[in-house]
Design a protein around this motif. Structure first.
Motif, PDB file in Angstrom:
ATOM      1  N   ARG A   1       0.842  -1.201   0.000  1.00 21.84           N
ATOM      2  CA  ARG A   1       0.000   0.000   0.000  1.00 21.84           C
ATOM      3  C   ARG A   1       0.872   1.244   0.000  1.00 21.84           C
ATOM      4  O   ARG A   1       1.963   1.261   0.581  1.00 21.84           O
ATOM      5  CB  ARG A   1      -0.903   0.010   1.213  1.00 21.84           C
ATOM      6  CG  ARG A   1      -1.925  -1.102   1.196  1.00 21.84           C
ATOM      7  CD  ARG A   1      -2.780  -1.040   2.441  1.00 21.84           C
ATOM      8  NE  ARG A   1      -3.623  -2.201   2.516  1.00 21.84           N
ATOM      9  CZ  ARG A   1      -4.932  -2.166   2.269  1.00 21.84           C
ATOM     10  NH1 ARG A   1      -5.517  -1.046   1.954  1.00 21.84           N
ATOM     11  NH2 ARG A   1      -5.653  -3.270   2.339  1.00 21.84           N
ATOM     12  N   SER A   2       0.355   2.286  -0.622  1.00 22.53           N
ATOM     13  CA  SER A   2       1.071   3.556  -0.680  1.00 22.53           C
ATOM     14  C   SER A   2       1.412   4.065   0.718  1.00 22.53           C
ATOM     15  O   SER A   2       2.492   4.616   0.939  1.00 22.53           O
ATOM     16  CB  SER A   2       0.234   4.614  -1.413  1.00 22.53           C
ATOM     17  OG  SER A   2       0.059   4.264  -2.757  1.00 22.53           O
ATOM     18  N   ARG A   3       0.505   3.882   1.649  1.00 21.15           N
ATOM     19  CA  ARG A   3       0.711   4.361   3.015  1.00 21.15           C
ATOM     20  C   ARG A   3       1.955   3.725   3.644  1.00 21.15           C
ATOM     21  O   ARG A   3       2.746   4.401   4.299  1.00 21.15           O
ATOM     22  CB  ARG A   3      -0.517   4.085   3.869  1.00 21.15           C
ATOM     23  CG  ARG A   3      -0.375   4.582   5.299  1.00 21.15           C
ATOM     24  CD  ARG A   3      -1.619   4.340   6.138  1.00 21.15           C
ATOM     25  NE  ARG A   3      -1.916   2.918   6.214  1.00 21.15           N
ATOM     26  CZ  ARG A   3      -3.128   2.399   6.073  1.00 21.15           C
ATOM     27  NH1 ARG A   3      -4.166   3.167   5.861  1.00 21.15           N
ATOM     28  NH2 ARG A   3      -3.317   1.103   6.151  1.00 21.15           N
TER      29      ARG A   3
ATOM     30  N   ALA B   1       5.052   5.281   1.984  1.00 22.07           N
ATOM     31  CA  ALA B   1       5.233   6.665   2.429  1.00 22.07           C
ATOM     32  C   ALA B   1       5.824   6.716   3.832  1.00 22.07           C
ATOM     33  O   ALA B   1       6.736   7.508   4.102  1.00 22.07           O
ATOM     34  CB  ALA B   1       3.901   7.412   2.384  1.00 22.07           C
ATOM     35  N   GLU B   2       5.339   5.868   4.716  1.00 17.29           N
ATOM     36  CA  GLU B   2       5.861   5.827   6.088  1.00 17.29           C
ATOM     37  C   GLU B   2       7.324   5.421   6.104  1.00 17.29           C
ATOM     38  O   GLU B   2       8.141   6.014   6.815  1.00 17.29           O
ATOM     39  CB  GLU B   2       5.033   4.864   6.948  1.00 17.29           C
ATOM     40  CG  GLU B   2       3.668   5.393   7.300  1.00 17.29           C
ATOM     41  CD  GLU B   2       2.825   4.375   8.072  1.00 17.29           C
ATOM     42  OE1 GLU B   2       3.362   3.311   8.471  1.00 17.29           O
ATOM     43  OE2 GLU B   2       1.628   4.644   8.266  1.00 17.29           O
TER      44      GLU B   2
ATOM     45  N   THR C   1       4.925  12.308   2.843  1.00 16.94           N
ATOM     46  CA  THR C   1       3.479  12.234   3.017  1.00 16.94           C
ATOM     47  C   THR C   1       2.862  11.403   1.899  1.00 16.94           C
ATOM     48  O   THR C   1       3.439  11.266   0.814  1.00 16.94           O
ATOM     49  CB  THR C   1       2.843  13.634   3.003  1.00 16.94           C
ATOM     50  OG1 THR C   1       3.030  14.209   1.707  1.00 16.94           O
ATOM     51  CG2 THR C   1       3.451  14.532   4.072  1.00 16.94           C
ATOM     52  N   GLU C   2       1.685  10.879   2.177  1.00 18.90           N
ATOM     53  CA  GLU C   2       0.961  10.147   1.135  1.00 18.90           C
ATOM     54  C   GLU C   2       0.623  11.068  -0.030  1.00 18.90           C
ATOM     55  O   GLU C   2       0.593  10.632  -1.183  1.00 18.90           O
ATOM     56  CB  GLU C   2      -0.307   9.517   1.698  1.00 18.90           C
ATOM     57  CG  GLU C   2      -0.032   8.333   2.593  1.00 18.90           C
ATOM     58  CD  GLU C   2      -1.302   7.663   3.070  1.00 18.90           C
ATOM     59  OE1 GLU C   2      -2.002   7.053   2.229  1.00 18.90           O
ATOM     60  OE2 GLU C   2      -1.594   7.779   4.270  1.00 18.90           O
TER      61      GLU C   2
ATOM     62  N   SER D   1       1.629  10.390  -3.816  1.00 14.18           N
ATOM     63  CA  SER D   1       0.621  10.400  -4.871  1.00 14.18           C
ATOM     64  C   SER D   1       1.054  11.274  -6.040  1.00 14.18           C
ATOM     65  O   SER D   1       0.873  10.904  -7.198  1.00 14.18           O
ATOM     66  CB  SER D   1      -0.715  10.879  -4.311  1.00 14.18           C
ATOM     67  OG  SER D   1      -1.689  10.919  -5.320  1.00 14.18           O
TER      68      SER D   1
END
Length: 74
Positions: A17-19, A22-23, A28-29, A33
């Motif tokens: 997942r993108s989240r 990003a973490e 940031t998400e 994006s």
């Protein structure tokens, strides 16, 4: 000249997942994006390196050069 960002493809292939990415990268998400959509003017090598580390890939797996079609006037 066009550079196409294939980050979404790599995320899908790795089932990530993108989240999560990003973490790990520390962005940031929203910024992730923008990167996925190609709406950035540049990317830091440090960021690219962290993305490649997390996805176990090479920069060439994420960025692809697609030449513009030449208009030959015919």
């Amino acid at each position: 000249m066009a550079i196409v960002v294939r980050l979404d493809v790599m995320l899908a292939m790795r089932k990530v997942r993108s989240r999560e990415l990003a973490e790990f990268v520390g962005i940031t998400e929203s910024n992730l994006s923008l990167l996925k959509s190609g709406h950035v003017r540049g990317v830091r090598f440090e960021t690219l390196s962290k993305i490649c580390e997390f996805l176990a890939c090479q920069p060439g797996d994420l960025l692809v050069y697609v030449p513009d079609e030449e208009d030959d006037g015919s």
